[in-house]
Design an enzyme around this catalytic site. Structure first.
Site, short mmCIF file in Angstrom:
data_model
loop_
_atom_site.label_atom_id
_atom_site.label_comp_id
_atom_site.label_asym_id
_atom_site.label_seq_id
_atom_site.Cartn_x
_atom_site.Cartn_y
_atom_site.Cartn_z
N HIS A 1 3.32 26.98 -28.32
CA HIS A 1 2.29 26.07 -28.51
C HIS A 1 2.18 25.12 -27.18
O HIS A 1 3.34 24.49 -27.00
CB HIS A 1 2.05 25.43 -29.85
CG HIS A 1 0.88 24.88 -30.05
ND1 HIS A 1 0.39 23.55 -29.39
CD2 HIS A 1 -0.39 25.18 -30.92
CE1 HIS A 1 -0.78 23.08 -29.64
NE2 HIS A 1 -1.15 24.24 -30.63
N LEU B 1 4.20 19.48 -33.74
CA LEU B 1 2.93 19.94 -33.33
C LEU B 1 1.91 18.73 -32.90
O LEU B 1 1.72 18.07 -34.01
CB LEU B 1 2.28 21.16 -33.97
CG LEU B 1 1.34 21.83 -33.15
CD1 LEU B 1 1.93 22.89 -32.36
CD2 LEU B 1 0.70 22.63 -34.13
N GLY C 1 1.08 33.55 -49.48
CA GLY C 1 1.57 34.05 -50.87
C GLY C 1 0.69 33.44 -52.24
O GLY C 1 0.69 34.13 -53.04
N PHE D 1 -12.26 24.80 -30.39
CA PHE D 1 -10.74 24.86 -30.45
C PHE D 1 -10.42 26.12 -29.37
O PHE D 1 -11.50 26.81 -28.81
CB PHE D 1 -10.27 25.74 -31.80
CG PHE D 1 -9.10 24.74 -32.56
CD1 PHE D 1 -9.64 23.79 -33.07
CD2 PHE D 1 -7.91 25.26 -32.40
CE1 PHE D 1 -8.52 23.05 -33.74
CE2 PHE D 1 -6.86 24.47 -33.02
CZ PHE D 1 -7.46 23.51 -33.83
N GLU E 1 -4.40 21.27 -31.32
CA GLU E 1 -5.29 21.71 -30.17
C GLU E 1 -6.56 21.02 -30.42
O GLU E 1 -7.42 20.67 -29.85
CB GLU E 1 -5.69 23.28 -30.46
CG GLU E 1 -5.95 23.77 -29.27
CD GLU E 1 -5.74 25.33 -29.43
OE1 GLU E 1 -4.65 25.83 -29.77
OE2 GLU E 1 -7.06 26.32 -29.37
N ARG F 1 -3.88 29.78 -25.59
CA ARG F 1 -2.51 28.96 -25.65
C ARG F 1 -1.42 29.32 -24.74
O ARG F 1 -0.84 28.62 -24.29
CB ARG F 1 -1.78 29.03 -27.27
CG ARG F 1 -2.78 27.96 -28.14
CD ARG F 1 -2.19 28.02 -29.48
NE ARG F 1 -3.05 27.35 -30.40
CZ ARG F 1 -2.69 27.24 -31.69
NH1 ARG F 1 -1.90 27.94 -32.42
NH2 ARG F 1 -3.43 26.42 -32.68
N ASP G 1 13.08 35.21 -43.16
CA ASP G 1 13.93 36.14 -44.26
C ASP G 1 12.99 37.20 -44.75
O ASP G 1 13.83 38.38 -44.96
CB ASP G 1 14.01 35.17 -45.68
CG ASP G 1 14.58 33.64 -45.52
OD1 ASP G 1 15.22 33.70 -44.43
OD2 ASP G 1 14.30 32.85 -46.24
N ARG H 1 -2.08 34.56 -30.44
CA ARG H 1 -2.94 34.10 -31.36
C ARG H 1 -3.97 33.03 -31.00
O ARG H 1 -3.54 32.13 -30.24
CB ARG H 1 -2.12 33.93 -32.78
CG ARG H 1 -3.14 33.13 -33.82
CD ARG H 1 -2.37 33.19 -34.96
NE ARG H 1 -1.41 31.69 -34.94
CZ ARG H 1 -1.85 30.58 -35.16
NH1 ARG H 1 -3.09 30.25 -35.05
NH2 ARG H 1 -0.72 29.59 -35.01
N GLY I 1 3.32 29.71 -49.57
CA GLY I 1 2.58 29.14 -48.72
C GLY I 1 1.11 29.75 -48.61
O GLY I 1 0.68 30.29 -49.77
N GLY I 2 0.33 29.44 -47.73
CA GLY I 2 -0.90 30.08 -48.03
C GLY I 2 -1.53 31.50 -48.22
O GLY I 2 -2.27 31.94 -49.08
N HIS J 1 6.02 28.25 -31.57
CA HIS J 1 5.12 27.94 -32.70
C HIS J 1 4.92 29.12 -33.85
O HIS J 1 4.92 28.94 -34.91
CB HIS J 1 3.93 27.33 -31.92
CG HIS J 1 2.83 26.95 -33.13
ND1 HIS J 1 3.00 26.02 -34.00
CD2 HIS J 1 1.61 27.37 -33.22
CE1 HIS J 1 2.08 25.87 -34.80
NE2 HIS J 1 1.05 26.58 -34.37
N GLN K 1 4.55 33.04 -29.94
CA GLN K 1 3.77 31.91 -29.21
C GLN K 1 4.40 30.50 -28.82
O GLN K 1 4.92 30.11 -30.13
CB GLN K 1 2.37 31.60 -30.25
CG GLN K 1 1.37 30.67 -29.33
CD GLN K 1 0.00 30.66 -30.26
OE1 GLN K 1 -0.16 30.15 -31.17
NE2 GLN K 1 -0.79 31.06 -29.63
#
Lengths: 235, 597
Positions: free
Chosen positions: B239, B249, B18, B117, B252, B283, B218, B412, B15-16, B370, B237
């Site tokens: 959401h 989702l 990694g 936000f 926000e 949140r 994992d 968060r 993902g972002g 979330h 969290q």
């Protein structure tokens, strides 16, 4: 309501060839086809195999054929397809097991068109963003939506004929970069697209546009690329 | 014998976090990224609203304000040195993403567009500030695509559809990981000088969740089995705005663009709970407010949901009441067309799954599980720290949602997870490569894949008649009912007993698929053992913490207790038992005070 699912099954370690199996279960009309597949696997037959992850149409894992059309199982509700549902793997890619196909040729094609931003000019002196007007940004907005689910490419008769054809998904990505005012490799990519397995293999069947779960007007994007290869102009 | 590969740096997860780690590490070290999914399937792609950075493109903003907002949002449990570092790095990393080609939306003068936000404010006026840099409502998708593309450009080695199943630790140092090739069920040993875990979250513990099927924790579970603790797991969290029943989702950003929450009486109820920023409170605050409205019978038609309303007439009415203005000082108004343009995916989701058009109808929403604030403990360079004294384990790194730096503390702020993954992904990548370039390979243990093989042999040969799906459903329901937005000792004890029962029953799961090719049933069974372990650690950590803070809201201990609980939880699981320890919170500039929005 009662739903009857006819699912393509092929387990390479057991089966000589594919067959269909039928499962019947209760479901709500607002259930996703993926929900029903999960329940078949969970409650009726644990060996049924398919890919899935996000379950709401943004990761591109679960493109399959539902009643003959390429769709995302997580973005298709029972009420969209009725109570008799046939689920089969995508066409044009080798079936590995059940609904799972070999995605490697698809990603190999993606990699052919230089699917990354190229700009070797110096960065702005202040280190901040390169400027781009809202109009320039809007020019390629639609093709940034692609999630690489392969629904388009595997609906294309030219791709069925030859998996060497880059296919619509790769062309969509090419469009995303070629029409980005900040990118500097448009000429190089247009050259690649002009090869035999590039744009020339698109015969405007429109299947890709109909199949896209992100509602990208793929045939239009490919048309713009074709025009650019002829005129040499991007804009 | 397993297949053996050797790399300087192995990143687990694409993902972002990694991909950023892989991209930076690969510049100076031989790097592999292994992922159970094709990288572009990762759940970063589902992030919608934006990435926070005080660029000040539309109004005055400063990294110090972003830092303070994040500290306050964390309910003072975040480590302030790490938060300051992240917020100071934010503008630079956003510019780097733009330089990599990320197609941000633009302001009229061509700069990166920003929107308000929850919890992000101008610290002088207390009003919401435009800090979230966005690409429509698919910012995460664009980050994921851009990073993957840059990794391809830089020839990062990918091992797609490889499931990590063990981390090898020899003489107190990381020596690599073991992964199962999903297509064949073969085990592969990745011998490495440095290992970076970036495996994402574990929201699949709960019934209503925004998380992908793949998010089964994992990395945290594998590390726990090798004696690495998990930090602050009780803070998860919820959401406020998930699509009713489905949990998908709704960003926000909808409220950032002027959407408001409405109860059955038609009231904009956030005015009561957060008089200053209203619908743009943190949140945790908004989720609790929704629960309270529902409990007092003000859910829609007395049911367990409320409305999120972004119809232009509603937005314009409340924007006028709030005196909201555009950057040029003119009154803020929107049209249906602008809503459609700014939130295309949200509108698509609502039309697809609810048959509701948000431009003309309000959306039914409920809080959805979330984001994990807790995870593998690290310092601000992504180095894993394994005890109360923050002792570094050489060669082991973690970044993104599976890590706990801790920058999010007890809650968060929106847009800070996309920021977290790229800032800490970057530094984990740089530091891991530096470390690898100065270190030798730690020799592999004898039978490196033995522990992994044992786990899978057991799952394949279990005797019994238990079913993966059934146990999973029972776990999710229990956790959502008893370990959700509000908790008490009674509900948590109930949950813990149930988890223990399910862990026992999971030893008797009978698989129907005996094959090796894409045996997803076997993988689901193994993932379930991870989820159950993390549910247990979460519940034990939560039961011990006798206060309410951020995402951990106890009705039997409704107040924050800084005297006794201004500290991080560490949970170990060894010999089948969870033990807890604690370490202090790093406080630099901001002394804890009451949190009001």
């Amino acid at each position: 309501m009662q739903v009857t699912l006819k699912i393509f099954r092929y387990r390479p370690e057991v089966d000589k060839t594919f067959h269909y199996e039928t499962y019947t279960l209760e479901a709500a009309e607002t259930d996703r086809v993926l929900d029903v597949l999960e329940r078949v696997k969970g409650e009726l037959d644990g060996s049924l195999s398919f890919r899935r992850s996000c379950a709401h149409g943004v990761c591109g894992s679960d493109a399959v054929r539902i009643n003959g059309r390429n769709m995302l199982a997580c973005k298709t509700l029972i009420r969209d397809v009725g109570d008799k549902i046939t689920v089969e793997p995508l066409l044009g890619l080798k079936v590995i097991k059940d609904l799972i196909v070999d995605m490697e040729p698809f990603f190999d094609n993606y990699k052919k068109i230089l699917p990354y931003f190229i700009n070797d000019s110096p960065l702005p002196a202040d280190g901040k963003e390169r400027l781009q007007s809202p109009e320039e940004r809007a020019r390629f907005d639609e093709t940034t939506k692609c999630i690489l689910c392969a629904a388009c490419t595997t609906s294309c008769p030219s791709f069925w004929a030859s998996d060497q054809y880059y296919g619509p998904a790769a062309l969509v990505t090419a469009h995303r970069f070629i029409f980005d005012s900040r990118d500097e490799a448009a000429a190089e990519r247009l050259h690649i697209l002009a090869e035999t397995d590039g744009l020339a293999r698109c015969h405007t069947a429109y299947n890709c546009t109909l199949a896209c779960p992100r509602e990208i007007h793929i045939t239009k994007a490919i048309g713009e690329l074709k025009l650019a290869t002829i005129t040499g102009k991007v804009g | 014998m397993a297949n053996i590969h050797q790399f300087d740096v192995v990143v687990v997860g694409a993902g972002g976090a990694g991909l950023t780690a892989g991209l930076y590490a690969s510049r100076t070290a031989k790097t592999a990224v292994i992922s159970k999914l094709y990288p572009t399937r990762s759940h970063t792609g589902a992030a919608q609203g934006g990435i926070g950075a005080a660029l000040g493109n539309l109004e005055e903003d400063r990294p110090e304000w972003h830092t303070y907002d994040t500290v306050k949002g964390s309910d003072y449990l975040g480590d302030q040195d790490a938060i300051e570092f992240m917020c100071n790095e934010a503008p630079q990393i956003v510019y780097e993403l733009e330089h990599m080609g990320l197609p941000f939306d633009r302001t009229p003068d061509g700069r990166i567009a920003q929107r308000p936000f929850g919890g992000h404010t101008n610290n002088v006026t207390g009003k919401p500030v435009r800090r979230a840099c966005h690409a429509a409502d698919r910012t995460g998708h664009m980050i994921l695509q851009t990073l993957y593309q840059q990794c391809l450009k830089n020839n990062v080695n990918f091992f797609d559809e490889f499931q990590v199943v063990d981390v090898l630790i020899e003489n107190g140092k990381a020596a690599g990981v073991v992964a199962l090739e999903i297509a064949t069920s073969e085990l592969h040993v990745f011998h490495a000088k440095a290992v970076i875990f970036a495996t994402g979250g574990h929201g699949r513990i709960w019934e209503i969740t925004s998380n992908a099927y793949a998010l089964t924790g994992d990395g945290i579970a594998v590390a726990l089995r090798r004696g690495v603790p998990a930090e602050d797991m009780e803070f998860f969290q919820f959401h406020p705005t998930g699509i009713y029943k489905l949990g998908i989702l709704i960003t926000e950003g909808v409220r950032g663009e002027g959407g408001v929450l409405i109860n059955d009486k038609g009231e904009r109820f956030m005015e009561k709970y957060a008089p200053k920023v209203k619908d743009l409170a943190s949140r945790d605050v908004v989720s609790r407010s929704i629960y309270l409205e529902i409990r007092e019978g003000r859910g829609i038609n007395g049911s367990n949901y409320v409305y999120l309303d972004v119809r232009p007439e509603t937005v314009n009415k409340y924007a006028a009441l709030d005196g909201r203005t555009n950057p040029d000082g003119s009154p803020y108004t929107v049209t249906g067309e602008q809503i459609l343009q700014k939130l295309p995916d949200i509108i698509d989701f609502c039309r697809t799954y609810l048959g509701v058009d948000p431009v003309t109808q309000p959306m039914p929403i409920q809080p959805t599980a979330h984001y994990a604030m807790g995870g593998i403990p690290t310092n601000m360079y992504g180095e894993v720290v394994i005890d109360e004294k923050n002792t570094v384990m050489p060669g082991l790194y973690a970044a993104g949602e599976c890590a706990c730096v801790s920058v999010h503390g007890a809650n968060r702020l929106g847009t800070n997870s996309l920021l977290d993954i790229v800032v800490f992904g970057k530094y984990a990548g740089i530091k891991a490569a530096e470390y690898a370039n100065g270190a030798d390979f730690t020799p592999l243990p004898a039978d490196p894949d033995g522990f992994a093989r044992q786990q899978f042999d057991r799952l394949r040969n279990n005797q019994g008649n238990e079913n993966v799906f059934q146990i999973s459903q029972e776990m999710k329901r229990e956790m959502f009912d008893n370990m959700g937005v509000f908790r008490t000792a009674e509900t948590m004890t109930h949950a813990l007993n149930k988890i223990h029962e399910l862990q026992e029953r999971a030893k008797h799961i009978k698989l129907t698929d005996t094959g090796k090719v894409f045996n997803t049933e076997l993988l689901n069974a193994w993932e379930l053992t991870n989820l159950l372990d993390l549910a247990e650690v979460t519940t034990v950590s939560a039961l011990a913490r006798q206060e309410s803070r951020g995402g951990h809201a106890r009705e039997d201990f409704p107040k924050r207790d800084d005297v006794n609980w201004l500290k991080h939880t560490l949970a170990w699981k060894q010999n089948g038992k969870v033990t807890l320890g604690y370490k202090p919170v790093v406080i630099t500039k901001y002394q804890p005070k009451e949190r009001v929005y």
